[in-house]
Design an enzyme around this catalytic site. Structure first.
Site, PDB file in Angstrom:
ATOM      1  N   ASN A  80       0.631  -1.289  -0.045  1.00 40.99           N
ATOM      2  CA  ASN A  80      -0.030  -0.057   0.141  1.00 40.99           C
ATOM      3  C   ASN A  80       0.725   1.157   0.155  1.00 40.99           C
ATOM      4  O   ASN A  80       0.382   2.509   0.242  1.00 40.99           O
ATOM      5  CB  ASN A  80      -0.934  -0.117   1.314  1.00 40.99           C
ATOM      6  CG  ASN A  80      -1.821  -1.292   1.222  1.00 40.99           C
ATOM      7  OD1 ASN A  80      -1.450  -2.148   2.263  1.00 40.99           O
ATOM      8  ND2 ASN A  80      -2.519  -1.416   0.069  1.00 40.99           N
ATOM      9  N   LEU A  87       1.080   7.109   0.137  1.00 38.66           N
ATOM     10  CA  LEU A  87       0.124   5.966   0.853  1.00 38.66           C
ATOM     11  C   LEU A  87      -1.155   5.873   0.227  1.00 38.66           C
ATOM     12  O   LEU A  87      -1.735   6.524  -0.040  1.00 38.66           O
ATOM     13  CB  LEU A  87       0.238   5.993   2.261  1.00 38.66           C
ATOM     14  CG  LEU A  87       1.330   5.735   3.283  1.00 38.66           C
ATOM     15  CD1 LEU A  87       1.945   7.145   3.541  1.00 38.66           C
ATOM     16  CD2 LEU A  87       1.101   5.316   4.284  1.00 38.66           C
ATOM     17  N   CYS A  88      -1.370   4.481   0.117  1.00 35.22           N
ATOM     18  CA  CYS A  88      -2.886   4.311  -0.412  1.00 35.22           C
ATOM     19  C   CYS A  88      -3.489   3.747   0.933  1.00 35.22           C
ATOM     20  O   CYS A  88      -3.419   2.624   1.356  1.00 35.22           O
ATOM     21  CB  CYS A  88      -2.812   3.013  -1.374  1.00 35.22           C
ATOM     22  SG  CYS A  88      -4.565   2.407  -1.935  1.00 35.22           S
ATOM     23  N   LEU A  89      -4.291   4.591   1.625  1.00 36.40           N
ATOM     24  CA  LEU A  89      -4.615   4.514   2.927  1.00 36.40           C
ATOM     25  C   LEU A  89      -6.038   5.007   2.972  1.00 36.40           C
ATOM     26  O   LEU A  89      -6.294   6.223   2.749  1.00 36.40           O
ATOM     27  CB  LEU A  89      -3.784   4.744   4.052  1.00 36.40           C
ATOM     28  CG  LEU A  89      -4.208   4.835   5.411  1.00 36.40           C
ATOM     29  CD1 LEU A  89      -4.302   3.205   5.787  1.00 36.40           C
ATOM     30  CD2 LEU A  89      -3.246   5.443   6.708  1.00 36.40           C
TER      31      LEU A  89
END
Length: 188
Positions: A80, A87-89
């Site tokens: 992620n 970030l992929c959050l």
């Protein structure tokens, strides 16, 4: 003449200073409260254990109504985390709430290290290895953990080494640099 954003960031910093969650730290730059430096320590019992990962958080006047831009400065190998450190959050995107503060953001990122989401990959290679070849995934993560111990100047000298060929030199730098070399059994 403080804005709501700056007042909130001061409050976030006071909370983080007086009651810091385990394994994270963060503070604004001395000359710019809108830019923070943070460190997340790799969670125990994960491949990230013992890592020291540096991040920046860039706020704008819309905080806390909109999330900051968060980016790892340390190289990461994680499903992620994009190659550029972003970030992929979900809480930094479509699940943001103004109730989240800096401590909550950093704690969520630390949790993401513990529990990646390979179904929403920012790094397709890391996600595939996480799902299909855990041994290789762990090896790659541990390489970034060891790299996180080095000073930026030491990393610059190794950037030209290429893929896996520089691993022996990285270990030597860590052993001689005090992190891996201290406290060893040297007959003393």
């Amino acid at each position: 003449m403080s804005t709501n954003c700056k007042r909130r960031l001061i409050r976030d910093f006071k909370r983080l200073s007086t009651d810091p969650p385990s394994g994270i730290s963060g503070s604004p730059c001395p000359d710019n409260i809108m830019l923070w430096n943070a460190v997340i320590f790799g969670p125990p019992d994960t491949p990230f254990e013992d890592g020291t990962f540096k991040l920046t958080l860039q706020f704008d006047e819309s905080y806390p109504n909109k999330p900051p831009t968060v980016k790892f400065l340390s190289r990461m190998f994680h499903p992620n985390v994009y190659a550029n450190g972003e970030l992929c959050l979900d809480i930094l995107q479509n699940r943001w709430s103004p109730t989240y503060d800096v401590a909550a953001i950093l704690t969520s990122i630390q949790s993401l290290l513990h529990d990646p989401n390979p179904n929403s990959p920012a790094n397709a290679e890391a996600a595939q290895l996480y799902r299909e070849n855990m041994k290789e995934y762990v090896r790659r993560v541990k390489a970034t953990v060891e790299e996180s111990w080095l000073d930026p100047e030491e990393k610059i000298g190794m950037d030209g080494e290429g893929g896996g060929e520089g691993e022996e030199e990285e270990e030597g730098a860590a052993d001689g640099g005090g992190v891996g070399g201290e406290g060893g059994a040297d007959g003393a």
